[in-house]
Design an enzyme around this catalytic site. Structure first.
Site, PDB file in Angstrom:
ATOM      1  N   ASP A 107      38.697  30.894 -51.323  1.00 47.78           N
ATOM      2  CA  ASP A 107      38.917  29.448 -51.299  1.00 47.78           C
ATOM      3  C   ASP A 107      38.915  28.883 -49.880  1.00 47.78           C
ATOM      4  O   ASP A 107      38.285  27.859 -49.618  1.00 47.78           O
ATOM      5  CB  ASP A 107      40.222  29.064 -52.025  1.00 47.78           C
ATOM      6  CG  ASP A 107      41.438  29.840 -51.545  1.00 47.78           C
ATOM      7  OD1 ASP A 107      41.296  30.700 -50.641  1.00 47.78           O
ATOM      8  OD2 ASP A 107      42.534  29.588 -52.064  1.00 47.78           O
ATOM      9  N   ASP A 110      41.884  30.574 -43.096  1.00 47.00           N
ATOM     10  CA  ASP A 110      42.830  29.921 -42.202  1.00 47.00           C
ATOM     11  C   ASP A 110      43.008  30.827 -40.978  1.00 47.00           C
ATOM     12  O   ASP A 110      42.181  30.800 -40.074  1.00 47.00           O
ATOM     13  CB  ASP A 110      44.125  29.704 -42.999  1.00 47.00           C
ATOM     14  CG  ASP A 110      45.153  28.845 -42.294  1.00 47.00           C
ATOM     15  OD1 ASP A 110      44.796  27.737 -41.870  1.00 47.00           O
ATOM     16  OD2 ASP A 110      46.311  29.276 -42.166  1.00 47.00           O
ATOM     17  N   LYS A 138      38.750  26.704 -41.868  1.00 40.97           N
ATOM     18  CA  LYS A 138      39.494  25.989 -40.823  1.00 40.97           C
ATOM     19  C   LYS A 138      39.418  26.823 -39.543  1.00 40.97           C
ATOM     20  O   LYS A 138      40.357  27.531 -39.203  1.00 40.97           O
ATOM     21  CB  LYS A 138      40.966  25.837 -41.245  1.00 40.97           C
ATOM     22  CG  LYS A 138      41.199  24.919 -42.421  1.00 40.97           C
ATOM     23  CD  LYS A 138      42.658  24.476 -42.535  1.00 40.97           C
ATOM     24  CE  LYS A 138      43.521  25.494 -43.215  1.00 40.97           C
ATOM     25  NZ  LYS A 138      44.854  24.930 -43.635  1.00 40.97           N
TER      26      LYS A 138
HETATM   27  P1  IMP Z   1      44.560  33.325 -43.988  1.00 37.02           P
HETATM   28  O1  IMP Z   1      44.885  34.748 -44.330  1.00 37.02           O
HETATM   29  O2  IMP Z   1      45.533  32.760 -42.996  1.00 37.02           O
HETATM   30  O3  IMP Z   1      43.130  33.112 -43.580  1.00 37.02           O
HETATM   31  O4  IMP Z   1      44.842  32.447 -45.236  1.00 37.02           O
HETATM   32  C1  IMP Z   1      44.178  32.577 -46.373  1.00 37.02           C
HETATM   33  C2  IMP Z   1      44.993  32.085 -47.536  1.00 37.02           C
HETATM   34  O5  IMP Z   1      46.023  31.159 -47.162  1.00 37.02           O
HETATM   35  C3  IMP Z   1      44.102  31.313 -48.447  1.00 37.02           C
HETATM   36  O6  IMP Z   1      43.463  32.176 -49.351  1.00 37.02           O
HETATM   37  C4  IMP Z   1      45.043  30.340 -49.108  1.00 37.02           C
HETATM   38  O7  IMP Z   1      45.613  30.939 -50.239  1.00 37.02           O
HETATM   39  C5  IMP Z   1      46.103  30.086 -48.067  1.00 37.02           C
HETATM   40  N1  IMP Z   1      45.871  28.812 -47.340  1.00 37.02           N
HETATM   41  C6  IMP Z   1      45.441  28.673 -46.074  1.00 37.02           C
HETATM   42  N2  IMP Z   1      45.318  27.379 -45.728  1.00 37.02           N
HETATM   43  C7  IMP Z   1      45.666  26.678 -46.828  1.00 37.02           C
HETATM   44  C8  IMP Z   1      45.719  25.268 -47.119  1.00 37.02           C
HETATM   45  O8  IMP Z   1      45.407  24.375 -46.300  1.00 37.02           O
HETATM   46  N3  IMP Z   1      46.127  24.949 -48.382  1.00 37.02           N
HETATM   47  C9  IMP Z   1      46.465  25.866 -49.322  1.00 37.02           C
HETATM   48  N4  IMP Z   1      46.406  27.192 -49.089  1.00 37.02           N
HETATM   49  C10 IMP Z   1      46.019  27.598 -47.851  1.00 37.02           C
HETATM   50 MG    MG Z   2      43.831  32.376 -51.450  1.00 35.82          MG
END
Ligand code: IMP
Ligand code: MG
Length: 184
Positions: A107, A110, A138
């Site tokens: 999805d 981040d 992002k």
């Molecule tokens: P990462 O491991 O920090 O890249 O984050 C990935 C996960 O964090 C995604 O699969 C989402 O489930 C959650 N996430 C990151 N940013 C958002 C946001 O803006 N809204 C909702 N969920 C987010």
């Molecule tokens: Mg997720």
């Protein structure tokens, strides 16, 4: 997550960032590209639960070449809307992926920690190929180096909800992507 009432719930949907129509046409384009590059090969789409379930449902129905689907679940630990950086796999695939071209369907990227972990894990199982398609990216929030092969939309460092994405498990069922109001 607690809301005072339904107005409070609605008020936190600050503004629509990406409409249903924009999502639909971006998915159609991505599916065409997947059709073209993986034509006739054994494809396994692997979606990361829970957030990617809506994107997976729409993307797999826009793809016309033969493909299988599978799901994994991960838990990223959050302090409110901020990732703590710890990721664990809570549900794994039930298949030997060495006979597939695996496309991970996510999805949002981040910090990059979730995908870095998942890609590392799946790569060890030696799929025919491994690529990543994400609905949202992002890049300004990255904490570890990670780039998707395909990102449908690049967005600024906002917390977003809808189209599978949640805040405290709510809002996943919104049909569009909206900015979440963290102030009110
Ligand atoms: P990462 O491991 O920090 O890249 O984050 C990935 C996960 O964090 C995604 O699969 C989402 O489930 C959650 N996430 C990151 N940013 C958002 C946001 O803006 N809204 C909702 N969920 C987010
Ligand atoms: Mg997720």
């Amino acid at each position: 997550m607690e809301f005072k009432d339904i107005d409070d719930y609605k008020k936190r949907i600050k503004r629509i960032l990406i409409t249903e129509e924009e999502i639909r046409s971006a998915i159609a384009k991505a599916a065409k590209e997947i059709d073209a590059s993986f034509d006739g090969r054994p494809i396994l789409l692997v979606s990361i639960l829970n957030g990617a379930f809506v994107f997976m449902a729409d993307l797999c129905r826009a793809i016309t070449v033969p493909c299988e689907i599978g799901f994994i679940a991960v838990k990223s630990y959050y302090d409110g809307t901020v990732s703590t950086g710890n990721v664990t796999i809570t549900m794994d695939l039930d298949r030997d992926i060495s006979k597939y071209h695996v496309i991970i369907v996510e999805d949002i990227i981040d910090s990059g920690r979730t995908l870095k972990e998942v890609v590392g894990m799946l790569r060890q199982r030696k799929p025919l190929s491994l690529s990543v398609v994400t609905l949202l990216d992002k890049p300004a929030r990255r904490e570890v180096e990670f780039e998707a092969d395909k990102a449908l939309f690049t967005i600024p460092s906002l917390f977003v909800i809808g189209y599978g994405l949640d805040c405290g498990e709510y809002y996943r069922n919104l049909p569009y992507i909206a900015e979440f109001d963290e102030e009110s």
